[in-house]
Design an enzyme around this catalytic site. Structure first.
Site, PDB file in Angstrom:
ATOM      1  N   CYS A   1       0.802  -1.230   0.000  1.00  0.00           N
ATOM      2  CA  CYS A   1       0.000   0.000   0.000  1.00  0.00           C
ATOM      3  C   CYS A   1       0.831   1.274   0.000  1.00  0.00           C
ATOM      4  O   CYS A   1       0.294   2.355  -0.167  1.00  0.00           O
ATOM      5  CB  CYS A   1      -0.922   0.011   1.222  1.00  0.00           C
ATOM      6  SG  CYS A   1       0.020   0.072   2.760  1.00  0.00           S
TER       7      CYS A   1
ATOM      8  N   ASP B   1       2.354   2.566   2.560  1.00  0.00           N
ATOM      9  CA  ASP B   1       2.393   3.207   3.876  1.00  0.00           C
ATOM     10  C   ASP B   1       3.698   2.874   4.606  1.00  0.00           C
ATOM     11  O   ASP B   1       4.406   1.941   4.241  1.00  0.00           O
ATOM     12  CB  ASP B   1       1.186   2.773   4.720  1.00  0.00           C
ATOM     13  CG  ASP B   1      -0.099   3.375   4.182  1.00  0.00           C
ATOM     14  OD1 ASP B   1      -0.029   4.409   3.508  1.00  0.00           O
ATOM     15  OD2 ASP B   1      -1.163   2.793   4.420  1.00  0.00           O
TER      16      ASP B   1
ATOM     17  N   CYS C   1      -2.622   3.269   7.954  1.00  0.00           N
ATOM     18  CA  CYS C   1      -4.061   3.324   8.186  1.00  0.00           C
ATOM     19  C   CYS C   1      -4.395   2.962   9.647  1.00  0.00           C
ATOM     20  O   CYS C   1      -3.507   2.632  10.433  1.00  0.00           O
ATOM     21  CB  CYS C   1      -4.741   2.343   7.248  1.00  0.00           C
ATOM     22  SG  CYS C   1      -4.300   0.654   7.650  1.00  0.00           S
TER      23      CYS C   1
ATOM     24  N   CYS D   1      -1.317  -4.796   6.926  1.00  0.00           N
ATOM     25  CA  CYS D   1      -1.010  -3.678   7.833  1.00  0.00           C
ATOM     26  C   CYS D   1      -0.306  -4.223   9.083  1.00  0.00           C
ATOM     27  O   CYS D   1       0.586  -3.563   9.636  1.00  0.00           O
ATOM     28  CB  CYS D   1      -2.289  -2.933   8.218  1.00  0.00           C
ATOM     29  SG  CYS D   1      -3.353  -2.608   6.799  1.00  0.00           S
TER      30      CYS D   1
HETATM   31 FE1  FES Z   1      -1.326   0.594   4.347  1.00  0.00          FE
HETATM   32 FE2  FES Z   1      -2.906  -0.326   6.198  1.00  0.00          FE
HETATM   33  S1  FES Z   1      -3.457   0.150   4.179  1.00  0.00           S
HETATM   34  S2  FES Z   1      -0.794   0.036   6.325  1.00  0.00           S
END
Ligand code: FES
Length: 203
Positions: free
Chosen positions: A37, A39, A64, A108
């Site tokens: 993702c 992140d 998230c 995540c």
């Molecule tokens: Fe990226 Fe949760 S969607 S860490």
């Protein structure tokens, strides 16, 4: 399950994260990114050099709600453990601790535990207990973002080559980057490998 498929436990960790923030005099800091993702999560560890117990751990999540909750749970599972014990904290333990996560949010929790593992690897390298090789450097660089693709530079295939020779690390980035992006990435790579007594060059 309640809101958005999250358990009460997830919501509790999200609303009241355990161990959030920074440790200014941390023994080791790592930032890792998710290939799924884009992140990021940053961890700070304080380790007792004699017992190798993680005495303090804090985090900043740039992810998230599920990642905030997962990283919070990961820090709770790791705190007070030795590095060897903490290495065994698996993302499934985190998911279990949270009473479950929606399937599409399991990555995540993986991001949280990969951050913990990367921090331990970096600590070991710092103490001379782990060889710095290409894989290690690659792992440390997953916290460097390619803004154009919204992914870390390893997942975004922005790294052409990594060469390691003793304490010398050479990172060759792909040719098609503009100068500003290249300069920002170089700065982030240097900061990812900081504190390791390495001579790092980025081209
Ligand atoms: Fe990226 Fe949760 S969607 S860490």
């Amino acid at each position: 399950m309640s809101n958005l498929g999250y358990t009460e436990k997830v919501l509790d960790h999200f609303r009241n994260p355990r161990n959030p923030g920074r440790i200014e005099d941390a023994d080791v800091t790592t930032k890792v990114g998710s290939a799924a993702c884009g992140d990021m999560v940053q961890l700070y560890l304080k380790v007792n050099p004699d017992t190798e117990v993680i005495e303090d751990i804090k985090f900043e999540s740039f992810g998230c709600a599920a990642n905030i909750a997962s990283t919070s749970a990961t820090t709770e599972l790791a705190k007070g453990k030795t590095l060897e014990e903490a290495k065994k904290v698996h993302f499934k333990d985190v998911v279990e601790e949270l009473g479950g996560l929606p399937k599409h949010k399991v990555h995540c929790a993986m991001l949280a535990t990969s951050g913990l593992k990367a921090a331990i690897m970096k600590y070991e390298a710092k103490r001379g207990k782990r060889t710095v090789d290409e894989d290690f450097v690659k792992r440390m660089m997953t916290g460097v973002l390619d803004p154009a693709k919204g992914l870390n530079i390893v997942a975004a295939k922005r790294v052409d080559r990594i060469e390691v020779e003793g304490k010398k690390v050479r990172v060759v980035l792909s040719k098609d980057l503009d100068d500003d992006t290249r300069a920002t990435m170089a700065e982030d790579i240097l900061s990812a490998l900081t504190g390791l007594d390495l001579e790092v060059s980025v081209e």
